[in-house]
Design a protein around this motif. Structure first.
Motif, PDB file in Angstrom:
ATOM      1  N   GLU A  82     -72.162 -27.102-100.199  1.00  0.00           N
ATOM      2  CA  GLU A  82     -73.509 -26.785-100.650  1.00  0.00           C
ATOM      3  C   GLU A  82     -74.299 -28.070-100.823  1.00  0.00           C
ATOM      4  N   LYS A  83     -75.601 -27.967-100.636  1.00  0.00           N
ATOM      5  CA  LYS A  83     -76.443 -29.149-100.762  1.00  0.00           C
ATOM      6  C   LYS A  83     -76.507 -29.584-102.225  1.00  0.00           C
ATOM      7  N   LYS A  84     -76.364 -30.875-102.443  1.00  0.00           N
ATOM      8  CA  LYS A  84     -76.438 -31.425-103.792  1.00  0.00           C
ATOM      9  C   LYS A  84     -77.874 -31.840-104.110  1.00  0.00           C
ATOM     10  N   SER A  85     -78.228 -31.726-105.384  1.00  0.00           N
ATOM     11  CA  SER A  85     -79.562 -32.129-105.809  1.00  0.00           C
ATOM     12  C   SER A  85     -79.690 -33.645-105.754  1.00  0.00           C
ATOM     13  N   VAL A  86     -80.945 -34.100-105.771  1.00  0.00           N
ATOM     14  CA  VAL A  86     -81.190 -35.543-105.735  1.00  0.00           C
ATOM     15  C   VAL A  86     -80.563 -36.225-106.943  1.00  0.00           C
ATOM     16  N   SER A  87     -80.664 -35.596-108.112  1.00  0.00           N
ATOM     17  CA  SER A  87     -80.091 -36.199-109.320  1.00  0.00           C
ATOM     18  C   SER A  87     -78.575 -36.305-109.216  1.00  0.00           C
ATOM     19  N   THR A  88     -77.928 -35.297-108.625  1.00  0.00           N
ATOM     20  CA  THR A  88     -76.474 -35.345-108.448  1.00  0.00           C
ATOM     21  C   THR A  88     -76.081 -36.447-107.478  1.00  0.00           C
ATOM     22  N   ILE A  89     -76.834 -36.588-106.386  1.00  0.00           N
ATOM     23  CA  ILE A  89     -76.539 -37.634-105.402  1.00  0.00           C
ATOM     24  C   ILE A  89     -76.721 -39.011-106.023  1.00  0.00           C
ATOM     25  N   GLU A  90     -77.772 -39.189-106.811  1.00  0.00           N
ATOM     26  CA  GLU A  90     -77.988 -40.483-107.469  1.00  0.00           C
ATOM     27  C   GLU A  90     -76.875 -40.787-108.455  1.00  0.00           C
ATOM     28  N   ARG A  91     -76.378 -39.753-109.153  1.00  0.00           N
ATOM     29  CA  ARG A  91     -75.261 -39.973-110.067  1.00  0.00           C
ATOM     30  C   ARG A  91     -73.995 -40.349-109.300  1.00  0.00           C
ATOM     31  N   ARG A  92     -73.758 -39.686-108.157  1.00  0.00           N
ATOM     32  CA  ARG A  92     -72.591 -40.032-107.338  1.00  0.00           C
ATOM     33  C   ARG A  92     -72.697 -41.473-106.850  1.00  0.00           C
ATOM     34  N   LEU A  93     -73.884 -41.874-106.461  1.00  0.00           N
ATOM     35  CA  LEU A  93     -74.080 -43.235-105.968  1.00  0.00           C
ATOM     36  C   LEU A  93     -73.835 -44.246-107.081  1.00  0.00           C
ATOM     37  N   SER A  94     -74.315 -43.950-108.280  1.00  0.00           N
ATOM     38  CA  SER A  94     -74.054 -44.835-109.425  1.00  0.00           C
ATOM     39  C   SER A  94     -72.566 -44.899-109.727  1.00  0.00           C
ATOM     40  N   SER A  95     -71.901 -43.771-109.586  1.00  0.00           N
ATOM     41  CA  SER A  95     -70.461 -43.720-109.833  1.00  0.00           C
ATOM     42  C   SER A  95     -69.703 -44.589-108.833  1.00  0.00           C
TER      43      SER A  95
END
Length: 380
Positions: free
Chosen positions: A122-135
């Protein structure tokens, strides 16, 4: 030429590196000898306190350094970072990529897969993607191999994802005082669980506390290793001392106008009947609701409690139940205080522990809507 580092297996993908720079700099680091058939590139590791190669006088220091590394972030944050790294590692393995050293192009493809829905169904929200990138940035930093987020393969792709997929923030609904009172009426005052839940709702609302702050409280100072603060019951109210993201802060919770809605009375009643004299304030009720456990309650229980009681009380009954269920969570209590307290904004900002007034205004969801009518003010 050195071989590419091996891609982690599912078993070790979520593990965080055990790195304490000061110990390694003092000669404590060793190199693991690769087994036959494994990658020939040795990887540094921090010896355990039982490792004979670590000087005896540094064993205790190494153990304490690990404690400080663990204390640098909350348990929830560490779990999220480990889960995100495991997901990224699994995706890399399926695509035939190596996770180490960090490759901006690989990370750019990964966040593209998250945005398009090909990475997890499923497509992830922008906020989720930014959190993954920070992680991922944090995980790579802990492994001593920084990820360059400004690289064009990441920065440009992320900018495009924001432009195409960004949506207005979906904030949780604020619970107002009359709604909170209706939610309290759905709880059974004759049970330990009902007494506990009343105290959590009232304290969370009146203190403007986060769900992790509610369950992280102890009865006194320095009573547990995992506590995030403690309470002091005084004549005029309750003093809550909290350890937050930016340091320690004090929250003053005054007594209510009636015992039925007073957070201090609710807390005292819970402590009395639960027979709690030391340690965590809020614990799991066991034995068919007749006994209180010793362990601290999980913070997810706060979100479930708010959602369950809001639905039971008919809050926002004008909406379908499915939509209502998504509107309420632990943050509804903080937003409710900010939206209903008719006091100077700076007092609300201090209570919620916000660094700026702008953040506090974001929480004042329903208080300021249409308060100033510029249509009428313009003469229409």
């Amino acid at each position: 030429m050195m071989n590419q580092p091996k891609i982690p297996s599912d078993a070790d993908a979520g593990d965080l590196p055990d790195v304490v720079d000061v110990v390694m700099a003092m000669g404590g680091a060793t190199m693991e000898k690769p087994q036959e058939g494994q990658n020939k590139t040795p990887s540094p590791r921090l010896p355990t306190t039982s490792d004979s190669r670590l000087p005896a006088h540094l064993e205790q220091l190494a153990g304490r350094a690990r404690d400080y590394v663990e204390a640098a972030s909350s348990a929830n944050t560490r779990r999220a970072y480990a889960s995100d790294w495991k997901h990224f590692s699994s995706w890399c393995r399926r695509q035939g990529f190596a996770t180490l050293p960090p490759d901006p192009q690989t990370v750019g493809l990964y966040i593209t897969a998250l945005a398009s829905g090909t990475a997890a169904g499923e497509k992830k929200s922008v906020s989720t993607i930014e959190r993954r990138l920070s992680s991922l940035t944090w995980n790579y930093a802990q492994r001593g191999q920084p990820l360059d987020r400004k690289d064009r393969h990441i920065a440009t792709v992320m900018a495009g994802i924001r432009n195409k997929h960004a949506s207005p923030p979906r904030q949780k609904e604020a619970v107002l005082p009359e709604e909170l009172i209706a939610m309290l009426e759905t709880l059974d005052r004759g049970t330990l669980r009902g007494l506990r839940d009343r105290a959590m709702l009232l304290l969370g609302f009146a203190g403007g506390l986060r769900r992790s702050e509610i369950v992280g409280l102890d009865l006194g100072r320095d009573q547990t290793q995992d506590g995030r603060g403690w309470v002091e019951i005084l004549d005029k109210g309750l003093l809550v001392t909290l350890r937050g993201k930016t340091g320690w802060r004090e929250v003053e919770v005054g007594r209510g106008s009636a015992d039925a809605t007073c957070p201090i009375v609710a807390l005292e009643t819970w402590l009395k009947f639960a027979r709690i004299g030391h340690g965590p304030l809020f614990r799991r009720v066991t034995g068919q609701g007749k006994a209180v456990g010793a362990d601290r309650l999980n913070d997810r229980e706060i979100a479930r409690l708010v959602k369950r009681t809001a639905l039971a009380a008919g809050v926002r009954g004008d909406l379908p139940e499915g939509e209502r269920g998504r509107m309420f969570a632990g943050h509804s209590l903080r937003a409710g205080l900010a939206s209903s307290a008719e006091v100077d904004e700076r007092y609300v900002q201090k209570q919620l522990g916000h660094a700026s007034a702008e953040m506090t205004r974001k929480y004042q969801r329903r208080r300021d809507r249409f308060r100033v009518n510029l249509t009428k003010a313009s003469g229409l």
